[in-house]
Write an enzyme that holds these catalytic residues in place. Structure first.
Site, PDB file in Angstrom:
ATOM      1  CG  ASN A 215      -2.361   0.550   0.755  1.00 47.67           C
ATOM      2  OD1 ASN A 215      -2.447   1.660   0.226  1.00 47.67           O
ATOM      3  ND2 ASN A 215      -3.419  -0.210   0.991  1.00 47.67           N
TER       4      ASN A 215
ATOM      5  CG  HIS B 120       1.661  -2.098  -3.919  1.00 49.82           C
ATOM      6  ND1 HIS B 120       0.945  -2.164  -2.743  1.00 49.82           N
ATOM      7  CD2 HIS B 120       0.731  -2.163  -4.922  1.00 49.82           C
ATOM      8  CE1 HIS B 120      -0.340  -2.262  -3.017  1.00 49.82           C
ATOM      9  NE2 HIS B 120      -0.499  -2.268  -4.331  1.00 49.82           N
TER      10      HIS B 120
ATOM     11  CG  HIS C 251      -2.346  -6.456  -5.421  1.00 47.99           C
ATOM     12  ND1 HIS C 251      -3.530  -6.280  -6.090  1.00 47.99           N
ATOM     13  CD2 HIS C 251      -2.005  -5.233  -4.948  1.00 47.99           C
ATOM     14  CE1 HIS C 251      -3.878  -5.006  -6.045  1.00 47.99           C
ATOM     15  NE2 HIS C 251      -2.967  -4.341  -5.353  1.00 47.99           N
TER      16      HIS C 251
ATOM     17  CD  GLU D  99      -4.548  -4.882  -2.199  1.00 44.82           C
ATOM     18  OE1 GLU D  99      -3.441  -4.356  -1.963  1.00 44.82           O
ATOM     19  OE2 GLU D  99      -5.443  -4.314  -2.864  1.00 44.82           O
TER      20      GLU D  99
END
Length: 350
Positions: A81, A107, A177, A315
């Protein structure tokens, strides 16, 4: 139970990507690729016993290298994230991470997702991938070792165990993901799926969807999935935490988090009967329904195309930007002490 190995293809730089497929006693299977230690396919039965692939992805491994295609099925590390302003302070020192989206890090820059991992071991029902990340890689502290083990059970559970060891204190927030579509219609979006999330609150965000540090109540808003209903019921409703036209891309704060394994979400497709429970020991789950993917994409697996709202990513993770927001629940990596977290996707029919 069996596991087979094959060659998936080559990346743009010529690196060979291998594919390992685990098949259980029921005929359900998961195909795992060395690129990003990712889920390439996951076949589960519908209510009539017919197998179908329930994750989005590609026939060509080179398509997985494109971040605009949304990290399909790939492992994300070191930090999933967003990280505001591409920097954070940890143990009194400031660290700078890749500025790969807007003014922030997404990410961790994508290195863990877009490189091939080693296969450390395989068993009848499991495979363990390994990656070493040297001190300072992408700005993160410590020589970090990370293992990801996938196990497929005869009860149609796909278990993902993450294990991390580092020589210094550091931060970590791994996730997978995968985008799920439990239906049998390759043209249908995930808007018709039913969803439940055990979360009364979500992380409030600014106009860039970066956490503000505040938590909002889902009750009486389009964010409320504390009762099961269709994802598409309110996905386009105007709301302060939603970017117009994109829909859900938000972190939900799991109720009564205590670090134990809990069922935190359920996804269900009425037509196929497939149901998926999400079980984890983490405090948050990012619901993302592919709103940033383009409607005219043509890449995928056969006629199962990766495009706008075709799948729902759930996620499991620590809240976004926890490295900069001390009031968010955290569990950082301590030097030479093993860090573990587990997520299970449990499939059934209803």
């Amino acid at each position: 139970m069996s596991i087979t190995k094959s060659v998936f293809g080559k990346l743009k730089d010529g690196t060979q990507v291998e594919l390992y497929t685990i098949t259980n006693a029921n005929g359900a299977s998961v195909a795992l690729q060395t690129l990003g230690a990712g889920i390439q396919a996951l076949n589960m039965p519908n209510k009539n016993g017919v197998m179908g692939d329930v994750v989005l992805g590609f026939d060509n491994p080179q398509d997985y290298e494109n971040p605009d295609y949304g990290y399909q099925g790939l492992v994300v590390g070191r930090w999933a994230n967003r990280i505001r302003d591409a920097k954070f302070t940890f143990n009194g020192k400031e660290y700078h991470t890749p500025n790969n989206q807007g003014q922030w890090t997404l990410h961790a820059g994508g290195r863990f997702s877009f490189t091939c991992w080693e296969v450390e071991s395989t068993g009848e029902d499991c495979i363990t991938f390994y990656r070493f990340s040297p001190d300072g890689e992408d700005g993160f502290p410590g020589n970090l070792k990370m293992w990801v083990t996938y196990t497929l059970s005869d009860d149609n559970e796909l278990r993902i165990d993450y294990r991390i060891l580092c020589d210094t204190d550091t931060v970590a927030n791994p996730t997978n993901h995968a985008y799920f579509n439990l239906g049998d219609d390759d043209n249908a979006t995930v808007e018709g799926h039913y969803l439940y999330i055990d979360a009364d609150k979500f992380t409030e965000t600014d106009d860039d969807q970066l956490p503000t540090g505040l938590l909002g109540d889902v009750k009486d808003t389009m964010m409320d999935f504390t009762f099961m209903h269709r994802i598409g019921d309110n996905i386009d409703a105007p709301f302060r935490a939603i970017i117009e036209g994109i829909g859900y891309d938000n972190n939900y704060c799991i109720n009564n988090y205590d670090g134990s394994m809990k069922t935190i979400a359920t996804l269900w497709d009425k037509a196929s009967g497939r149901k998926m429970d999400v079980i984890t020991d983490l405090p948050g789950v990012q619901l993302y329904c592919g709103g940033w993917l383009k409607k005219d994409y043509t890449a995928g697996k056969g006629s199962n195309i990766v495009k706008f709202r075709r799948g729902a990513a759930l996620e499991t993770q620590f809240y976004p930007d926890t490295v900069n927001i001390p009031q968010f629940p955290s569990r950082f990596v301590k030097a030479n002490e093993e860090f573990k977290t587990t997520t299970i996707f449990r499939f059934s029919v209803e």
